[in-house]
Design an enzyme around this catalytic site. Sequence first.
Site, PDB file in Angstrom:
ATOM      1  N   HIS A  34       3.964 102.405 -19.577  1.00 46.49           N
ATOM      2  CA  HIS A  34       4.975 101.357 -19.565  1.00 46.49           C
ATOM      3  C   HIS A  34       4.386  99.974 -19.843  1.00 46.49           C
ATOM      4  CE1 HIS A  34       3.661  99.772 -15.616  1.00 46.49           C
ATOM      5  NE2 HIS A  34       3.312 101.031 -15.399  1.00 46.49           N
ATOM      6  N   ASP A  35       5.158  99.145 -20.534  1.00 50.01           N
ATOM      7  CA  ASP A  35       4.870  97.718 -20.734  1.00 50.01           C
ATOM      8  C   ASP A  35       3.615  97.454 -21.554  1.00 50.01           C
ATOM      9  OD1 ASP A  35       6.935  96.178 -18.909  1.00 50.01           O
ATOM     10  OD2 ASP A  35       6.204  97.853 -17.707  1.00 50.01           O
ATOM     11  N   GLY A  81      -0.495 101.196 -17.696  1.00 53.23           N
ATOM     12  CA  GLY A  81       0.548 100.189 -17.855  1.00 53.23           C
ATOM     13  C   GLY A  81       0.032  98.784 -18.093  1.00 53.23           C
TER      14      GLY A  81
END
Length: 268
Positions: free
Chosen positions: A121-122, A139
């Site tokens: 994520h991200d 992440g």
Amino acid sequence: MQTLIHPTAVIHPSAELHPTVRVGPYAVIGEQVRVGAHTEIGAHVIIEGPTEVGVGNRIFPGAIIGTASQDQKYTGANSALRIGDYNTIREFVTINRANGEGDATIIGNHNLLLAYVHVAHDCVIEDQVVITNAASIAGHVCIESKARIGGMVGIHQFVHIGRLAMVGAMARVDRDVPPYMLVEGHPARVRALNQVGLRRAGVTEAQMRDLKEAFRILYRRELPLAQAIAELATLPPSEYLEHLQRFLTYAREEGRRGLTPSGRATTD
């Protein structure tokens, strides 16, 4: 359209696919997915939304794209994944959406992600990056353009990998990797200037001499980092050195993980 989308593919009614998109057998394309022209989606690929996929991408069989973050703090926010143009995503790659409401994991253009790569994520992957088989990107990692990540590398959360850096296979990267450097090891350490990558990128001999001197200042003279950055400013100005100085300054900001050291350099 019937010749481009296999009859066993399952495509949500709200998904938007350009008429030139090819979809293989048993692929599943979910709600809020948009796919640009001339993209090829292989057999058994899963794409969940919100996800945008640009033009001319090749997604190989078994890849799983745009699924929810694996972070335990994820609470179901309407986050996104944005993939640019002309990327190659090989077999069984997994790429997660971001954590926060309205945030996005971002993959740029002309990247190559080999089999079993995981992008959490991200993350932000800029352009012309190569990530080799089974590398795991945690992440909030940023990988700048033209970096090379070796096979089975593990990259810690919030790490920043600089432009044209090379990370050797099976390295454990837990700090920022400055641009143009070659790192490897467990934990990773700066070993040399990435001269092969720099020459392939078109760096001139004069620019290479200056980057070699910058490497000596940072990793061979055992200077405090603040002093080393000040000495870099005395070298002839160039786009490469200016980017390196910006990166080093950013890496020293509060909350960053610090710089990957070598065995002979201080990074205080």
